[in-house]
Design a protein around this motif. Structure first.
Motif, PDB file in Angstrom:
ATOM      1  N   LYS A  76      51.838  74.182  35.961  1.00 56.85           N
ATOM      2  CA  LYS A  76      51.126  73.684  34.419  1.00 56.85           C
ATOM      3  C   LYS A  76      52.427  72.278  33.648  1.00 56.85           C
ATOM      4  CE  LYS A  76      47.939  77.002  34.067  1.00 56.85           C
ATOM      5  NZ  LYS A  76      47.323  77.517  33.083  1.00 56.85           N
ATOM      6  N   ARG A  77      52.104  71.786  34.959  1.00 61.29           N
ATOM      7  CA  ARG A  77      53.407  70.535  34.189  1.00 61.29           C
ATOM      8  C   ARG A  77      52.716  70.076  32.969  1.00 61.29           C
ATOM      9  NH1 ARG A  77      55.284  67.260  38.074  1.00 61.29           N
ATOM     10  NH2 ARG A  77      54.871  69.456  39.577  1.00 61.29           N
ATOM     11  N   ASN A  78      51.801  69.773  32.714  1.00 60.49           N
ATOM     12  CA  ASN A  78      51.324  69.253  31.454  1.00 60.49           C
ATOM     13  C   ASN A  78      52.247  69.960  30.036  1.00 60.49           C
ATOM     14  OD1 ASN A  78      50.081  67.145  32.446  1.00 60.49           O
ATOM     15  ND2 ASN A  78      48.139  68.021  32.560  1.00 60.49           N
ATOM     16  N   PHE A  79      52.153  71.094  30.363  1.00 58.83           N
ATOM     17  CA  PHE A  79      52.568  72.435  29.443  1.00 58.83           C
ATOM     18  C   PHE A  79      54.202  71.894  29.334  1.00 58.83           C
ATOM     19  CE2 PHE A  79      49.208  74.222  29.643  1.00 58.83           C
ATOM     20  CZ  PHE A  79      48.134  73.687  28.406  1.00 58.83           C
ATOM     21  N   ALA A  80      54.736  72.111  30.446  1.00 64.29           N
ATOM     22  CA  ALA A  80      55.956  71.768  31.344  1.00 64.29           C
ATOM     23  C   ALA A  80      57.022  71.051  29.310  1.00 64.29           C
ATOM     24  CB  ALA A  80      56.422  71.097  31.326  1.00 64.29           C
ATOM     25  N   SER A  81      55.782  69.837  28.782  1.00 67.88           N
ATOM     26  CA  SER A  81      56.793  69.174  28.149  1.00 67.88           C
ATOM     27  C   SER A  81      56.969  70.196  26.435  1.00 67.88           C
ATOM     28  CB  SER A  81      55.903  67.473  28.026  1.00 67.88           C
ATOM     29  OG  SER A  81      54.772  67.781  27.541  1.00 67.88           O
ATOM     30  N   PHE A 115      56.529  72.774  26.381  1.00 74.59           N
ATOM     31  CA  PHE A 115      57.956  74.031  26.335  1.00 74.59           C
ATOM     32  C   PHE A 115      58.985  73.727  26.202  1.00 74.59           C
ATOM     33  CE2 PHE A 115      60.890  76.758  28.836  1.00 74.59           C
ATOM     34  CZ  PHE A 115      60.612  78.410  28.396  1.00 74.59           C
ATOM     35  N   PHE A 116      59.697  72.654  26.674  1.00 77.03           N
ATOM     36  CA  PHE A 116      60.890  72.247  26.648  1.00 77.03           C
ATOM     37  C   PHE A 116      61.598  71.417  25.265  1.00 77.03           C
ATOM     38  CE2 PHE A 116      60.987  72.659  31.583  1.00 77.03           C
ATOM     39  CZ  PHE A 116      61.577  73.598  32.305  1.00 77.03           C
ATOM     40  N   ASN A 117      60.576  70.621  24.825  1.00 74.98           N
ATOM     41  CA  ASN A 117      60.050  70.030  23.770  1.00 74.98           C
ATOM     42  C   ASN A 117      60.309  71.386  22.255  1.00 74.98           C
ATOM     43  OD1 ASN A 117      60.014  67.644  24.639  1.00 74.98           O
ATOM     44  ND2 ASN A 117      58.206  67.319  24.281  1.00 74.98           N
ATOM     45  N   SER A 118      59.887  72.235  22.545  1.00 72.72           N
ATOM     46  CA  SER A 118      59.955  73.109  21.529  1.00 72.72           C
ATOM     47  C   SER A 118      61.606  73.730  21.405  1.00 72.72           C
ATOM     48  CB  SER A 118      58.563  74.351  22.099  1.00 72.72           C
ATOM     49  OG  SER A 118      58.996  74.967  23.044  1.00 72.72           O
ATOM     50  N   LEU A 119      61.562  73.466  22.774  1.00 74.67           N
ATOM     51  CA  LEU A 119      63.400  74.391  22.375  1.00 74.67           C
ATOM     52  C   LEU A 119      64.271  73.221  22.586  1.00 74.67           C
ATOM     53  CD1 LEU A 119      62.661  76.836  25.626  1.00 74.67           C
ATOM     54  CD2 LEU A 119      62.723  77.413  23.523  1.00 74.67           C
ATOM     55  N   LEU A 120      64.092  72.175  22.777  1.00 75.85           N
ATOM     56  CA  LEU A 120      65.069  71.224  22.989  1.00 75.85           C
ATOM     57  C   LEU A 120      65.244  69.953  22.069  1.00 75.85           C
ATOM     58  CD1 LEU A 120      65.196  71.172  26.590  1.00 75.85           C
ATOM     59  CD2 LEU A 120      67.169  72.559  25.221  1.00 75.85           C
ATOM     60  N   LYS A 165      59.471  65.232  18.827  1.00 74.38           N
ATOM     61  CA  LYS A 165      59.025  65.661  20.087  1.00 74.38           C
ATOM     62  C   LYS A 165      57.946  67.275  19.378  1.00 74.38           C
ATOM     63  CE  LYS A 165      60.716  62.151  22.783  1.00 74.38           C
ATOM     64  NZ  LYS A 165      61.088  62.701  24.098  1.00 74.38           N
ATOM     65  N   PHE A 166      58.700  68.410  18.992  1.00 76.00           N
ATOM     66  CA  PHE A 166      57.850  69.249  18.573  1.00 76.00           C
ATOM     67  C   PHE A 166      57.406  69.255  17.494  1.00 76.00           C
ATOM     68  CE2 PHE A 166      58.775  73.580  16.877  1.00 76.00           C
ATOM     69  CZ  PHE A 166      57.578  74.549  17.516  1.00 76.00           C
ATOM     70  N   ILE A 167      57.933  68.428  16.613  1.00 73.91           N
ATOM     71  CA  ILE A 167      57.018  68.488  15.175  1.00 73.91           C
ATOM     72  C   ILE A 167      56.020  67.202  16.030  1.00 73.91           C
ATOM     73  CG2 ILE A 167      57.380  67.268  12.764  1.00 73.91           C
ATOM     74  CD1 ILE A 167      60.249  68.598  12.229  1.00 73.91           C
ATOM     75  N   ASP A 168      55.935  66.264  16.229  1.00 74.31           N
ATOM     76  CA  ASP A 168      55.488  65.465  16.859  1.00 74.31           C
ATOM     77  C   ASP A 168      53.898  66.169  17.179  1.00 74.31           C
ATOM     78  OD1 ASP A 168      56.716  63.356  15.479  1.00 74.31           O
ATOM     79  OD2 ASP A 168      56.666  62.233  17.741  1.00 74.31           O
ATOM     80  N   TYR A 169      53.881  67.261  18.158  1.00 75.59           N
ATOM     81  CA  TYR A 169      53.424  67.794  18.274  1.00 75.59           C
ATOM     82  C   TYR A 169      52.465  68.878  17.627  1.00 75.59           C
ATOM     83  CZ  TYR A 169      50.701  71.131  22.088  1.00 75.59           C
ATOM     84  OH  TYR A 169      50.239  72.137  22.411  1.00 75.59           O
ATOM     85  N   GLN A 228      52.297  67.857  14.790  1.00 71.99           N
ATOM     86  CA  GLN A 228      50.761  67.599  13.530  1.00 71.99           C
ATOM     87  C   GLN A 228      50.089  66.421  14.776  1.00 71.99           C
ATOM     88  OE1 GLN A 228      53.962  66.074  11.545  1.00 71.99           O
ATOM     89  NE2 GLN A 228      54.434  68.040   9.965  1.00 71.99           N
ATOM     90  N   ARG A 229      49.985  66.509  15.607  1.00 76.25           N
ATOM     91  CA  ARG A 229      49.196  65.706  16.189  1.00 76.25           C
ATOM     92  C   ARG A 229      48.492  65.866  16.361  1.00 76.25           C
ATOM     93  NH1 ARG A 229      49.480  69.959  19.353  1.00 76.25           N
ATOM     94  NH2 ARG A 229      47.674  70.928  19.914  1.00 76.25           N
ATOM     95  N   ASP A 230      47.336  64.846  16.475  1.00 72.45           N
ATOM     96  CA  ASP A 230      44.973  64.570  15.849  1.00 72.45           C
ATOM     97  C   ASP A 230      45.371  64.906  16.985  1.00 72.45           C
ATOM     98  OD1 ASP A 230      43.315  63.924  15.088  1.00 72.45           O
ATOM     99  OD2 ASP A 230      43.669  62.352  14.192  1.00 72.45           O
ATOM    100  N   VAL A 231      44.221  65.617  17.554  1.00 75.70           N
ATOM    101  CA  VAL A 231      43.831  66.385  18.212  1.00 75.70           C
ATOM    102  C   VAL A 231      42.964  64.707  19.110  1.00 75.70           C
ATOM    103  CG1 VAL A 231      43.294  67.940  20.330  1.00 75.70           C
ATOM    104  CG2 VAL A 231      44.559  68.329  18.462  1.00 75.70           C
ATOM    105  N   PHE A 232      42.171  64.828  18.881  1.00 73.81           N
ATOM    106  CA  PHE A 232      41.290  63.376  19.565  1.00 73.81           C
ATOM    107  C   PHE A 232      41.921  62.020  19.274  1.00 73.81           C
ATOM    108  CE2 PHE A 232      38.877  66.346  15.789  1.00 73.81           C
ATOM    109  CZ  PHE A 232      38.629  66.591  16.366  1.00 73.81           C
ATOM    110  N   ALA A 233      42.920  62.322  18.254  1.00 76.56           N
ATOM    111  CA  ALA A 233      43.435  60.288  18.416  1.00 76.56           C
ATOM    112  C   ALA A 233      44.612  61.019  20.122  1.00 76.56           C
ATOM    113  CB  ALA A 233      44.518  60.281  17.997  1.00 76.56           C
ATOM    114  N   VAL A 234      44.382  61.771  20.431  1.00 71.48           N
ATOM    115  CA  VAL A 234      45.353  62.026  21.661  1.00 71.48           C
ATOM    116  C   VAL A 234      44.341  61.735  22.593  1.00 71.48           C
ATOM    117  CG1 VAL A 234      46.374  64.330  23.056  1.00 71.48           C
ATOM    118  CG2 VAL A 234      47.394  63.245  20.593  1.00 71.48           C
TER     119      VAL A 234
END
Length: 162
Positions: free
Chosen positions: A91-96, A98-103, A107-111, A113-119
């Motif tokens: 599930k490599r798309n979720f790996a970022s 996973f690791f950003n939430s911990l490290l 990037k964790f805050i960006d994720y 607060q992301r705008d799903v439609f813009a992504v």
């Protein structure tokens, strides 16, 4: 001291946590007991620092139990709460995430607060881009705008998005 080549590999791993090399690198960082499984105790160890940093910014942290639940839902590991290298690569798309939430707090805050439609729109515009390609493209545009000190529409839109 980190040499140039090590720095380049670190930057690639930091900006594209979905590549095999990055997943292996960050997995080894978080797998504190080197048993091939990242368990809740290891995740909590790193997440506690994120909580301290969020609180220092006067932001309300997300409960660790909620993060763990979301990651279990995303990866569906064989044993709940225990994540393997194979889970990360599967599930490599979720790996970022996973690791950003911990490290990586920013990037964790960006994720979060992301705008799903813009992504979705950005992915539709460049379907072959990985995280590194998006990072390099954004940095190039940012530097071009800075260098030109431009105030045209493209730069204005970019600056508002940042």
């Amino acid at each position: 001291m980190m040499g140039y080549e090590d720095f380049v590999w670190f930057m690639l791993s930091e900006e594209n946590k979905t590549s095999n090399r990055a997943i292996e690198y960050w997995f080894a960082v978080v797998d504190l007991d080197a048993n091939g499984i990242i368990g809740p105790h290891e995740m909590q160890y790193f997440y506690e620092e994120q909580v301290r940093r969020l609180e220092s910014l006067n932001r309300e942290p997300i409960y660790f139990s909620d993060i763990l639940c979301q990651l279990n839902d995303a990866f569906v590991p064989e044993k709940e709460g225990n994540f393997t290298l194979a889970d990360m690569k599967r599930k490599r798309n979720f790996a970022s995430v996973f690791f950003n939430s911990l490290l990586s707090l920013n990037k964790f805050i960006d994720y979060e607060q992301r705008d799903v439609f813009a992504v979705k729109n950005e992915i539709a515009e460049n379907p072959t881009f990985n995280d590194w390609d998006r990072y390099a493209s954004n940095e190039y545009l940012r530097l071009a705008c800075e260098e030109e000190n431009r105030e045209d529409v493209v730069c204005a839109v970019y600056c508002r998005a940042m």
